[in-house]
Design an enzyme around this catalytic site. Structure first.
Site, PDB file in Angstrom:
ATOM      1  N   SER A 179       0.701  -1.273   0.127  1.00 20.47           N
ATOM      2  CA  SER A 179       0.058   0.003   0.050  1.00 20.47           C
ATOM      3  C   SER A 179       0.808   1.302   0.124  1.00 20.47           C
ATOM      4  O   SER A 179       0.280   2.328  -0.211  1.00 20.47           O
ATOM      5  CB  SER A 179      -0.876   0.007   1.065  1.00 20.47           C
ATOM      6  OG  SER A 179      -0.078   0.032   2.429  1.00 20.47           O
ATOM      7  N   ASP A 214      -4.136  -8.768   6.684  1.00 18.64           N
ATOM      8  CA  ASP A 214      -3.537  -8.318   8.155  1.00 18.64           C
ATOM      9  C   ASP A 214      -2.402  -9.617   8.090  1.00 18.64           C
ATOM     10  O   ASP A 214      -2.982 -10.850   8.654  1.00 18.64           O
ATOM     11  CB  ASP A 214      -4.153  -8.025   9.221  1.00 18.64           C
ATOM     12  CG  ASP A 214      -3.213  -7.923  10.535  1.00 18.64           C
ATOM     13  OD1 ASP A 214      -2.026  -8.173  10.466  1.00 18.64           O
ATOM     14  OD2 ASP A 214      -3.890  -7.732  11.532  1.00 18.64           O
ATOM     15  N   VAL A 215      -1.231  -9.561   7.684  1.00 23.56           N
ATOM     16  CA  VAL A 215      -0.302 -10.876   7.845  1.00 23.56           C
ATOM     17  C   VAL A 215      -0.071 -11.444   9.059  1.00 23.56           C
ATOM     18  O   VAL A 215       0.297 -12.493   9.272  1.00 23.56           O
ATOM     19  CB  VAL A 215       1.036 -10.435   7.176  1.00 23.56           C
ATOM     20  CG1 VAL A 215       0.703 -10.188   5.612  1.00 23.56           C
ATOM     21  CG2 VAL A 215       1.938  -9.405   7.772  1.00 23.56           C
ATOM     22  N   ASN A 230       7.161  -8.328   2.088  1.00 21.16           N
ATOM     23  CA  ASN A 230       7.591  -6.818   2.069  1.00 21.16           C
ATOM     24  C   ASN A 230       6.807  -6.299   3.342  1.00 21.16           C
ATOM     25  O   ASN A 230       7.236  -5.279   4.123  1.00 21.16           O
ATOM     26  CB  ASN A 230       7.324  -6.234   1.110  1.00 21.16           C
ATOM     27  CG  ASN A 230       7.595  -4.657   1.432  1.00 21.16           C
ATOM     28  OD1 ASN A 230       8.795  -4.233   1.499  1.00 21.16           O
ATOM     29  ND2 ASN A 230       6.412  -3.795   1.123  1.00 21.16           N
ATOM     30  N   TYR A 286      12.527  -4.538  16.293  1.00 18.72           N
ATOM     31  CA  TYR A 286      12.652  -4.686  14.703  1.00 18.72           C
ATOM     32  C   TYR A 286      13.935  -5.371  14.435  1.00 18.72           C
ATOM     33  O   TYR A 286      13.732  -6.225  13.436  1.00 18.72           O
ATOM     34  CB  TYR A 286      12.929  -3.055  14.307  1.00 18.72           C
ATOM     35  CG  TYR A 286      12.883  -2.882  12.752  1.00 18.72           C
ATOM     36  CD1 TYR A 286      11.557  -2.991  11.804  1.00 18.72           C
ATOM     37  CD2 TYR A 286      14.003  -2.682  11.981  1.00 18.72           C
ATOM     38  CE1 TYR A 286      11.738  -2.853  10.441  1.00 18.72           C
ATOM     39  CE2 TYR A 286      14.127  -2.419  10.865  1.00 18.72           C
ATOM     40  CZ  TYR A 286      12.901  -2.597  10.018  1.00 18.72           C
ATOM     41  OH  TYR A 286      13.110  -2.377   8.637  1.00 18.72           O
ATOM     42  N   LYS A 330      14.127  -8.770  11.953  1.00 13.46           N
ATOM     43  CA  LYS A 330      14.880  -8.648  10.665  1.00 13.46           C
ATOM     44  C   LYS A 330      15.719  -9.888  10.636  1.00 13.46           C
ATOM     45  O   LYS A 330      16.119 -10.411   9.617  1.00 13.46           O
ATOM     46  CB  LYS A 330      15.090  -7.293  10.461  1.00 13.46           C
ATOM     47  CG  LYS A 330      14.175  -6.311  10.076  1.00 13.46           C
ATOM     48  CD  LYS A 330      13.258  -6.815   8.891  1.00 13.46           C
ATOM     49  CE  LYS A 330      12.218  -5.820   8.781  1.00 13.46           C
ATOM     50  NZ  LYS A 330      11.249  -5.988   7.384  1.00 13.46           N
TER      51      LYS A 330
END
Length: 253
Positions: free
Chosen positions: A20, A68-69, A95, A159, A163
């Site tokens: 988005s 919503d993953v 992503n 975060y 990752k």
């Protein structure tokens, strides 16, 4: 077939999560320009319509799906929608991601979990759903970050952990699915690109990192998208289990 032809994605079907805004828009547009139809997933379905218009402007088909993953059931529904509309899924670009910058001494369990649920769990649930329908020759790319490989002066434990987890997930899925399913799984670790996330950085933060940017600048989204197109195409057909840093040299300083 020429070398340039191997970069084409003609008539393939790609799912892009987090489509988005930001890099997701650049990814979806570049994949369409390379010949792929694109299934666009994000929570902000109104924004997906804008991305879909960009995909359709290239002459390719677009399917926006509110997703919503962090919810495994919605990841399954996303893949079911892709199969119903196109009959196949050839490429997945994981992503979707959110960021935070809480000091480790004050970060709450809910704050930490919310990052892991989207960035790491969401990538796994979507890959799991896609892996059940993908055919040999398919490709998955997880969008990690250089913060999964190094640090950059911000308090981003959740975060960075999410990752770094994607790097390990990439290796394991590549090993599991390479021989048995013929699916390649790789990751890209972007450096600093102008996105909604970087807009949230404090004034002067990126200037302070300039000495670590060997190329002396932040990246352009098109440069990252070009790496993605290569990685999911036949041109990268012998590449799997790798994390490719696209960071202007930050991780070598």
């Amino acid at each position: 077939m020429s070398v340039l032809d191997t970069f084409r994605l003609d008539d393939r079907v790609t799912i892009v999560t987090g489509a988005s805004s930001g890099l997701g828009v650049a990814f979806a547009t570049a994949l369409a320009e390379a010949g792929s139809d694109v299934v666009l997933a994000a929570r902000r379905v109104d924004k997906l319509d804008d991305t879909a218009a960009l995909v359709r402007a290239t002459g390719r088909r677009a399917l926006p799906v509110a997703t919503d993953v962090a919810d495994p059931d919605q990841c399954v529904a996303l893949v079911e929608s892709a199969m119903s509309e196109f009959g196949r899924v050839d490429v997945l670009v994981n992503n979707a991601g959110i960021s935070s910058a809480y000091p480790a001494s004050r970060e709450t369990p809910d704050q930490f979990r919310s990052i892991i649920d989207v960035n790491l769990h969401g990538s796994y649930w979507t890959a799991q759903a896609c892996g059940k329908v993908m055919q040999p020759g398919s490709s998955i790319v997880n969008i990690s970050s250089i913060l999964g490989l190094t640090t950059a002066g911000l308090p981003q434990a959740a975060y960075s952990a999410s990752k770094a987890g994607l790097v390990g997930l990439t290796r394991d899925l590549a090993q599991q699915w390479g021989t048995r399913k013929g699916i390649r799984v790789n990751a890209i670790a972007p450096g600093f690109f102008a996105t909604e996330m970087t807009d949230q950085y404090r004034d002067g933060y990126l200037d302070g990192l300039a000495l670590r940017m060997v190329l002396g600048r932040v990246g352009d989204a098109g440069e990252l998208a070009a790496t993605l197109v290569w990685l999911v195409s036949d041109a990268a057909g012998y590449v799997t289990g790798q994390t490719i840093a696209v960071d202007g040299g930050v991780t070598i300083t």
